[in-house]
Design a protein around this motif. Structure first.
Motif, mmCIF file in Angstrom:
data_model
loop_
_atom_site.group_PDB
_atom_site.id
_atom_site.type_symbol
_atom_site.label_atom_id
_atom_site.label_comp_id
_atom_site.label_asym_id
_atom_site.label_seq_id
_atom_site.Cartn_x
_atom_site.Cartn_y
_atom_site.Cartn_z
ATOM 1 N N VAL A 145 22.452 -14.310 -19.199
ATOM 2 C CA VAL A 145 21.924 -15.425 -19.977
ATOM 3 C C VAL A 145 20.469 -15.196 -20.358
ATOM 4 O O VAL A 145 20.016 -15.629 -21.426
ATOM 5 N N CYS A 146 19.725 -14.479 -19.517
ATOM 6 C CA CYS A 146 18.310 -14.228 -19.815
ATOM 7 C C CYS A 146 18.143 -13.109 -20.844
ATOM 8 O O CYS A 146 17.294 -13.200 -21.743
ATOM 9 N N SER A 147 18.937 -12.070 -20.717
ATOM 10 C CA SER A 147 18.804 -10.950 -21.650
ATOM 11 C C SER A 147 19.227 -11.335 -23.061
ATOM 12 O O SER A 147 18.851 -10.673 -24.033
ATOM 13 N N LYS A 148 19.990 -12.414 -23.187
ATOM 14 C CA LYS A 148 20.436 -12.871 -24.504
ATOM 15 C C LYS A 148 19.412 -13.774 -25.190
ATOM 16 O O LYS A 148 19.658 -14.267 -26.291
ATOM 17 N N MET A 149 18.281 -14.005 -24.538
ATOM 18 C CA MET A 149 17.276 -14.904 -25.104
ATOM 19 C C MET A 149 16.479 -14.271 -26.236
ATOM 20 O O MET A 149 15.843 -14.969 -27.025
ATOM 21 N N GLY A 150 16.468 -12.949 -26.318
ATOM 22 C CA GLY A 150 15.637 -12.267 -27.304
ATOM 23 C C GLY A 150 15.978 -12.645 -28.735
ATOM 24 O O GLY A 150 17.147 -12.769 -29.101
ATOM 25 N N ARG A 151 14.943 -12.832 -29.541
ATOM 26 C CA ARG A 151 15.123 -13.167 -30.949
ATOM 27 C C ARG A 151 14.233 -12.280 -31.806
ATOM 28 O O ARG A 151 13.125 -11.916 -31.402
ATOM 29 N N GLU A 161 3.979 -18.378 -29.951
ATOM 30 C CA GLU A 161 4.007 -19.711 -30.554
ATOM 31 C C GLU A 161 5.426 -20.116 -30.926
ATOM 32 O O GLU A 161 5.816 -21.278 -30.764
ATOM 33 N N MET A 162 6.200 -19.173 -31.411
ATOM 34 C CA MET A 162 7.587 -19.463 -31.764
ATOM 35 C C MET A 162 8.417 -19.732 -30.511
ATOM 36 O O MET A 162 9.248 -20.647 -30.484
ATOM 37 N N PHE A 163 8.179 -18.946 -29.470
ATOM 38 C CA PHE A 163 8.940 -19.125 -28.233
ATOM 39 C C PHE A 163 8.641 -20.481 -27.605
ATOM 40 O O PHE A 163 9.549 -21.158 -27.106
ATOM 41 N N TYR A 164 7.385 -20.896 -27.629
ATOM 42 C CA TYR A 164 7.005 -22.154 -26.997
ATOM 43 C C TYR A 164 7.674 -23.365 -27.651
ATOM 44 O O TYR A 164 7.783 -24.422 -27.025
ATOM 45 N N LEU A 165 8.119 -23.221 -28.884
ATOM 46 C CA LEU A 165 8.753 -24.332 -29.595
ATOM 47 C C LEU A 165 10.273 -24.314 -29.486
ATOM 48 O O LEU A 165 10.944 -25.195 -30.028
ATOM 49 N N ARG A 166 10.816 -23.336 -28.777
ATOM 50 C CA ARG A 166 12.267 -23.231 -28.664
ATOM 51 C C ARG A 166 12.851 -24.294 -27.738
ATOM 52 O O ARG A 166 12.193 -24.786 -26.826
ATOM 53 N N LYS A 167 14.120 -24.630 -27.993
ATOM 54 C CA LYS A 167 14.869 -25.530 -27.124
ATOM 55 C C LYS A 167 15.697 -24.671 -26.171
ATOM 56 O O LYS A 167 16.772 -24.192 -26.526
ATOM 57 N N LEU A 168 15.179 -24.459 -24.983
ATOM 58 C CA LEU A 168 15.866 -23.617 -24.010
ATOM 59 C C LEU A 168 16.851 -24.443 -23.191
ATOM 60 O O LEU A 168 16.649 -25.636 -22.955
ATOM 61 N N SER A 169 17.911 -23.798 -22.748
ATOM 62 C CA SER A 169 18.838 -24.455 -21.830
ATOM 63 C C SER A 169 18.164 -24.583 -20.468
ATOM 64 O O SER A 169 17.180 -23.885 -20.180
ATOM 65 N N ASN A 188 7.135 -11.044 -23.997
ATOM 66 C CA ASN A 188 8.389 -11.328 -24.691
ATOM 67 C C ASN A 188 9.147 -12.354 -23.857
ATOM 68 O O ASN A 188 8.607 -12.879 -22.880
ATOM 69 N N GLU A 189 10.368 -12.642 -24.224
ATOM 70 C CA GLU A 189 11.081 -13.755 -23.597
ATOM 71 C C GLU A 189 11.201 -13.615 -22.081
ATOM 72 O O GLU A 189 11.187 -14.618 -21.356
ATOM 73 N N THR A 190 11.314 -12.411 -21.585
ATOM 74 C CA THR A 190 11.503 -12.215 -20.143
ATOM 75 C C THR A 190 10.455 -11.275 -19.541
ATOM 76 O O THR A 190 10.671 -10.731 -18.455
ATOM 77 N N PHE A 191 9.350 -11.117 -20.222
ATOM 78 C CA PHE A 191 8.267 -10.280 -19.689
ATOM 79 C C PHE A 191 6.954 -11.032 -19.880
ATOM 80 O O PHE A 191 6.544 -11.323 -21.001
ATOM 81 N N TRP A 192 6.302 -11.345 -18.754
ATOM 82 C CA TRP A 192 5.077 -12.141 -18.768
ATOM 83 C C TRP A 192 4.046 -11.460 -17.874
ATOM 84 O O TRP A 192 4.383 -10.907 -16.834
ATOM 85 N N SER A 193 2.802 -11.521 -18.287
ATOM 86 C CA SER A 193 1.731 -10.909 -17.493
ATOM 87 C C SER A 193 0.756 -11.983 -17.028
ATOM 88 O O SER A 193 0.606 -13.024 -17.684
ATOM 89 N N PRO A 194 0.102 -11.766 -15.882
ATOM 90 C CA PRO A 194 -0.875 -12.750 -15.410
ATOM 91 C C PRO A 194 -1.985 -12.959 -16.435
ATOM 92 O O PRO A 194 -2.379 -12.035 -17.144
ATOM 93 N N GLY A 195 -2.466 -14.195 -16.538
ATOM 94 C CA GLY A 195 -3.535 -14.502 -17.473
ATOM 95 C C GLY A 195 -4.847 -13.858 -17.067
ATOM 96 O O GLY A 195 -4.949 -13.188 -16.021
ATOM 97 N N ALA A 196 -5.877 -14.074 -17.891
ATOM 98 C CA ALA A 196 -7.187 -13.472 -17.626
ATOM 99 C C ALA A 196 -7.736 -13.913 -16.279
ATOM 100 O O ALA A 196 -8.407 -13.149 -15.579
ATOM 101 N N GLY A 197 -7.444 -15.133 -15.893
ATOM 102 C CA GLY A 197 -7.926 -15.634 -14.607
ATOM 103 C C GLY A 197 -6.949 -15.411 -13.478
ATOM 104 O O GLY A 197 -7.131 -15.952 -12.380
ATOM 105 N N GLY A 198 -5.909 -14.608 -13.735
ATOM 106 C CA GLY A 198 -4.898 -14.378 -12.711
ATOM 107 C C GLY A 198 -3.912 -15.531 -12.652
ATOM 108 O O GLY A 198 -4.001 -16.506 -13.401
ATOM 109 N N VAL A 199 -2.972 -15.411 -11.746
ATOM 110 C CA VAL A 199 -1.970 -16.458 -11.571
ATOM 111 C C VAL A 199 -2.610 -17.635 -10.853
ATOM 112 O O VAL A 199 -3.270 -17.467 -9.824
#
Length: 287
Positions: A145-151, A161-169, A188-199
């Motif tokens: 279900v996660c790997s199918k999220m890519g658009r 910005e586009m991802f943040y507006l999606r209607k996720l299950s 990307n949809e399933t890859f996220w990195s810590p922000g500048a200030g860390g987690v």
């Protein structure tokens, strides 16, 4: 009263047709159990009830058409327990899905889910069991279900910005990305990195997130909450159908009782109306 046999036959034929949506609802839950909800026992009571209604409706239809007292008695006896079981299933479905809902996140099109909102329910305790959750997490992983999220939009992967507006299950929101409060940056949809200030944040799920595509947030409480939210949505949809069928079943059962009494009178060769009263209370002969 003589028309009750025809009416009960018609109602049983209608009930037979209505057993198909119940059976279909159970099969639908079964398919979701294999790829989304991942709880593989909830659909079986519904499937059994659907099949039982189908078989008993045929017996009631035959009993009404052929005026078979035995078939009508069998229909009334079994249908009583089916109605009781269906009532119990509806009450159970609403009771165990009473708590919890998605939380609105500012500047996000999707909702996020917190396990604390479901605390104390039977489903929450079952899902939170470590041994059982291992099976559910494996099911979610295998469902991809996660790997199918890519658009891809216009040949370009979607932006943050586009991802943040999606209607996720609920499952996608809870299992396939870190919670918003952790301040991860979107890659990307399933890859996220810590922000500048860390987690940041006190949510324990922040430390459980992994970019390993076999891990993601499958160990997170938000993933468990997403499963519970998905189950609630599925069960409530099926329960609406069950309530409609239950009302018709009760009506058919009441008329079946009248038809059964009608068959008994015919079998005993008892007359109707005033003739029956005269037979039970004959007038005194005047000499």
């Amino acid at each position: 009263m003589r028309t009750s046999n025809h009416l009960i036959g018609l109602l049983n034929f209608l009930t037979f047709l209505l057993s198909i949506p119940i059976l279909g609802g159970g099969i639908w839950l079964s398919t979701r159990a294999n790829n989304t909800d991942c709880l593989k026992f909830l659909q079986w009571p519904l499937i059994v009830i659907g099949v039982a209604i189908m078989v008993v409706s045929l017996a009631g239809f035959a009993g009404a058409c052929y005026r078979s007292s035995f078939l009508m008695w069998l229909y009334l006896f079994v249908m009583f327990f089916i109605i009781a079981a269906l009532i119990g299933f509806i009450i159970f479905a609403y009771a165990v899905t009473d708590k919890g809902s998605g939380r609105v996140v500012i500047n996000r099109g999707y909702l996020e889910y917190n396990l604390d909102d479901y605390q104390g329910t039977w489903l929450e305790r079952r899902v939170s069991d470590n041994g059982y959750w291992a099976k559910i997490a494996s099911c979610v992983r295998d469902s991809r279900v996660c790997s199918k999220m890519g658009r891809v939009v216009g040949g370009i992967p979607e932006t943050a910005e586009m991802f943040y507006l999606r209607k996720l299950s609920p499952v996608q929101s809870g299992c396939c990305k870190p919670p918003t409060g952790c301040s991860y940056d979107y890659r990307n949809e399933t890859f996220w990195s810590p922000g500048a200030g860390g987690v940041v944040g006190t949510n324990p799920d922040c430390a459980l997130w992994s970019n390993d595509q076999q891990e993601l947030c499958y160990r997170c409480n938000s993933c468990k909450a997403g499963i519970l939210a998905s189950l609630k949505k599925s069960w409530r949809k099926v329960s609406v159908i069950n309530i409609v069928v239950l009302i018709i079943l009760v009506i058919a059962y009441v008329i079946a009782c009248a038809a059964f009494r009608n068959n008994r009178r015919i079998d005993n060769d008892e007359p109707y109306g005033e003739a029956r009263m005269e037979k039970s209370r004959p007038s005194r002969i005047q000499l």
